[in-house]
Structures are given as structure tokens and as C-alpha cells.
Design an enzyme around this catalytic site. Structure first.
Site, PDB file in Angstrom:
ATOM      1  CB  SER A  44      -0.927   0.014   1.224  1.00 54.40           C
ATOM      2  OG  SER A  44      -0.181   0.245   2.409  1.00 54.40           O
ATOM      3  CG  LEU A 109       0.979   1.568   7.082  1.00 59.08           C
ATOM      4  CD1 LEU A 109      -0.176   1.974   6.163  1.00 59.08           C
ATOM      5  CD2 LEU A 109       0.489   1.485   8.528  1.00 59.08           C
ATOM      6  CB  ILE A 140       7.626  -0.092   8.445  1.00 62.96           C
ATOM      7  CG1 ILE A 140       6.994  -0.756   9.686  1.00 62.96           C
ATOM      8  CG2 ILE A 140       7.401   1.409   8.441  1.00 62.96           C
ATOM      9  CD1 ILE A 140       5.481  -0.634   9.765  1.00 62.96           C
ATOM     10  CE  LYS A 141       5.665   0.727  -0.178  1.00 65.28           C
ATOM     11  NZ  LYS A 141       4.658   0.815  -1.267  1.00 65.28           N
ATOM     12  CB  ILE A 142      11.818   3.156   4.810  1.00 63.25           C
ATOM     13  CG1 ILE A 142      11.366   2.496   6.116  1.00 63.25           C
ATOM     14  CG2 ILE A 142      12.685   4.378   5.058  1.00 63.25           C
ATOM     15  CD1 ILE A 142      10.615   3.386   7.044  1.00 63.25           C
TER      16      ILE A 142
END
Length: 388
Positions: A44, A109, A140-142
Site C-alpha cells: 500500500s 504500510l 514498514i515502507k521507507i
């Protein structure tokens, strides 16, 4: 009945979906995709959530309920609903996570894109989201900025799964891989397990062809002729796949190093390459071009829904990632000789990606604010149900 998505997994590539909304969770669509079509993960981003919140009525009742409870802050409302979606999707994918011993079954996310230039704030936000989600199968998207990659190393060392996003060029991908390895090494020194950590490096595809092809066409219209014009025409629609195939060669090279083998012996998982932005934008190109052209072992392809269904229907599975590496090198060399620096294009695309996510995030909060306003009394600011 076996279809292309199942065959893709046999070839070593995991099909993920680049979309999420609560309707697909509530009506059983997501569960069926996992059970029947072999869906292995979900990604997402702010643009995806903006589309989900703005379209249809999937979030209308949920927002109304939040207003009834007195929650009127758009960020708080959005985040509580998004976190709920991510948790429920992760729970549906938990059997995949268990079956693959943690290799697959993830939901991603993204941290707020407004923090992309701050390593400290990105790190803190990632920790907060990880704690709030409380699921081992989330990532966790970075963003792959300098500051983002600094945070990636620290987060991996802390045991948080990370999806490094907005990677367009190989040099930055290699830096992402370096951040992952340094984080694992720090974790190993502290005596913590490595086999509980997963990461992917999201390498964007179709946007590269869109940008490069536009530049090639401009050169063809204004300055190129003869042999140069012929070479330029041959490069149209070829650069993104060539760039990705060389990135995959880089990935295989990393796995062959003594440094990585030492980490693997301690239980570390490879940071798989994930092909993102794989929807076809060109009308003259196959709608499954960026799936069929990038199939290889230990990779992921996260597809927008229309590409997912198209590939299920008529995709062909062959080990294409390892094919034509010399041709890929030649293509990028020819591009450079034509005076088109790919690194300048990819740097621009990365910044445009960050700016685009910031814009989508702002629009998302505006959308939520509008829905909150629609559920409050225009004069008092109270929810209508509270006026009786």
C-alpha cells in the site's frame, strides 16, 4: 486448476497485490485471492489509500462511526482505519506467512511521506506504526532517500521488517542492500536472531520507460537522424526491463559474497527485489509485459489489480530475468551514448515519487476531513445523532 499466478510461484516469484481497501477484506475477495489465486502479499501507499477512501462507500460508515465517537481529527481517523485494514489483511495472510516460514505473507504500510528527508523522524514513525500494528507479517515502507536508508539500517537492527520503496537506479538499490546487511550485522553482534527479519527492495519499473521513452521521442523529433535515430527507436520500451535485469544480477552477486554467506549461515533471509509500478502504461505494449519480462527466483512482483487479473488470464511464465543480460548492458550503454543519462532520469523520478506521495497524502487527509464534515452538523459541529 493451475493458472499463471500459480506457475509464477513455481518459478520462484511471489505475486503480491498493489492495492488494499476494506471492501475487499469485508466481502471475502482478499481471502479468495489468497486461497484460490496464490496471492502472497499486499503493498500500500498514500495514493492507494487516497483512492480507496475517495471511491465508493467502503469507508463511509466507518468514518461516521468515528465521528459518533467524537473523533474529528482527519489524521487520527485515517490512521485508525488504515491500521485496522492492515491488521485484518495481515491476519488473512498469516497462513501464508506460516506456510513459507516467514518468507511471504506480508502487508506493507508506508510511513508519512512528509518525513522522507528526516532519518530520525522516519525511524520514530516506523517504530510507532510497527508497535501499533502488532503483527509479525507486516513491513514498514521507507523511501529510498539518503535519510530513509539511514533509518533502514537502524530499523533492521531493531528487528523491524522493512520495504525500501521508490528505488529506480541500481546504485541506490545497492545502497539499500548495504543498509540491510549492516543492520543485520549489528543485530548479529548484539546476539539477536536474524531469521525473524524480512525485507524487500521495491524497484520501480514502468515509470522509467515512460520517462525515457518521452526523452527518446523528443530527441527523435528534434535532433537524431540516421544510425542514432535507428538506435533510439530500438530503445523505446526497453530500458526499464534492461535496468531491472541488471539490478537482479547485482542481487545475485550480493548473495554470492562471503559477507552475505556469513549472514545466511546465521539465518538471515535475502532482501528480495520487488518489482513495483508494473502496470503497463503504453498502449502498444502487452498488458502483462512487466510481469512476463521480470520472472526470476527469489523475487516479488506487486501488481495493480488490472495487471494481476490480466496475468492470471493470459500470462506466460518463463525464467526471463536471467535472459539477455548482455543485451541489457548494451541497451543502457547505447542510451548513454545518445546523451541520455539514466541516473538523471531516475533521480528525477525518485523526487517526483516522493512529491507525488506527499500530494496523495495531503489529498487523503482532505478527503477524510470532507467526510468528517459531511457527518457533522453544519452549525454546531456536532454529529447529528448527538443533537437529540
Amino acid at each position: 486448476m493451475t493458472h499463471a499466478l500459480h506457475q509464477l510461484q513455481t518459478a520462484g516469484q511471489s505475486p503480491w497485490l498493489d492495492a488494499i481497501d476494506r471492501t475487499m477484506i469485508a466481502d471475502g475477495t482478499l481471502e479468495r485471492l489468497i486461497r484460490e489465486d496464490g496471492l502472497c502479499g499486499i503493498t500500500s501507499n498514500p495514493a492507494i489509500f487516497q483512492k480507496a477512501f475517495a471511491a465508493g462507500d467502503g469507508y463511509e460508515r466507518a468514518i461516521e462511526s468515528k465521528v459518533e465517537q467524537g473523533e474529528l481529527d482527519p489524521l487520527s481517523v485515517y490512521e485508525s482505519l488504515a491500521l485496522k485494514d492492515i491488521r485484518e489483511a495481515a491476519d488473512l495472510l498469516a497462513p501464508v506467512h506460516a506456510r513459507t516460514s516467514g518468507a511471504d505473507g506480508y502487508v506493507s504500510l508506508e510511513v508519512s511521506p512528509t518525513l522522507a528527508e528526516s532519518a530520525r523522524e522516519t525511524y520514530q514513525e516506523a517504530h510507532r506504526l510497527w508497535k501499533a500494528l502488532e503483527r509479525p507479517n507486516v513491513m514498514i515502507k521507507i523511501p529510498g532517500t539518503r535519510e530513509g536508508l539511514e533509518a533502514v539500517e537502524d530499523l533492521i537492527a531493531d528487528g523491524i521488517n522493512v520495504n525500501v520503496t521508490l528505488l529506480f537506479d541500481r546504485a541506490l538499490y545497492r545502497r539499500a542492500a548495504e543498509s540491510y546487511q549492516r543492520g543485520l550485522e549489528r543485530r548479529a553482534v548484539s546476539g539477536k536472531p536474524l531469521n525473524t527479519i524480512s525485507s524487500v527492495a521495491s524497484f520501480f519499473i514502468s515509470r522509467i520507460d515512460t520517462a525515457v521513452d518521452a526523452t527518446l521521442q523528443q530527441r527523435l523529433d528534434t535532433r537524431l537522424s540516421g544510425e542514432n535515430a535507428r538506435q533510439a527507436k530500438e530503445l523505446v520500451g526497453q530500458v526499464a526491463v534492461a535496468n531491472a535485469r541488471l539490478a537482479y544480477r547485482d542481487y545475485l552477486g550480493i548473495l554470492a559474497t562471503p559477507r552475505w554467506r556469513a549472514l545466511a549461515e546465521m539465518g538471515a533471509r535475502p532482501q528480495r527485489l520487488l518489482w513495483a509500478s508494473t502496470g503497463t502504461k503504453s498502449k502498444v505494449m502487452s498488458d502483462v509485459h512487466y510481469v512476463e519480462s521480470l520472472i526470476g527466483s527469489q523475487t516479488v512482483n506487486t501488481m495493480p489489480p488490472e495487471t494481476f487479473w490480466a496475468f492470471r488470464d493470459h500470462g506466460q511464465v518463463n525464467p526471463t530475468l536471467s535472459e539477455g543480460v548482455a543485451k541489457a548492458e548494451h541497451a543502457l550503454t547505447r542510451l548513454s551514448l545518445l546523451g541520455i543519462p539514466l541516473n538523471s532520469i531516475t533521480a528525477r523520478l525518485r523526487q517526483e515519487g516522493i512529491d507525488g506521495f506527499k500530494s496523495a497524502y495531503a489529498q487523503l487527509l482532505e478527503t477524510v476531513a470532507g467526510k468528517i464534515e459531511a457527518n457533522t452538523h453544519p452549525t454546531t459541529g456536532e454529529h447529528p445523532c448527538k443533537l437529540a
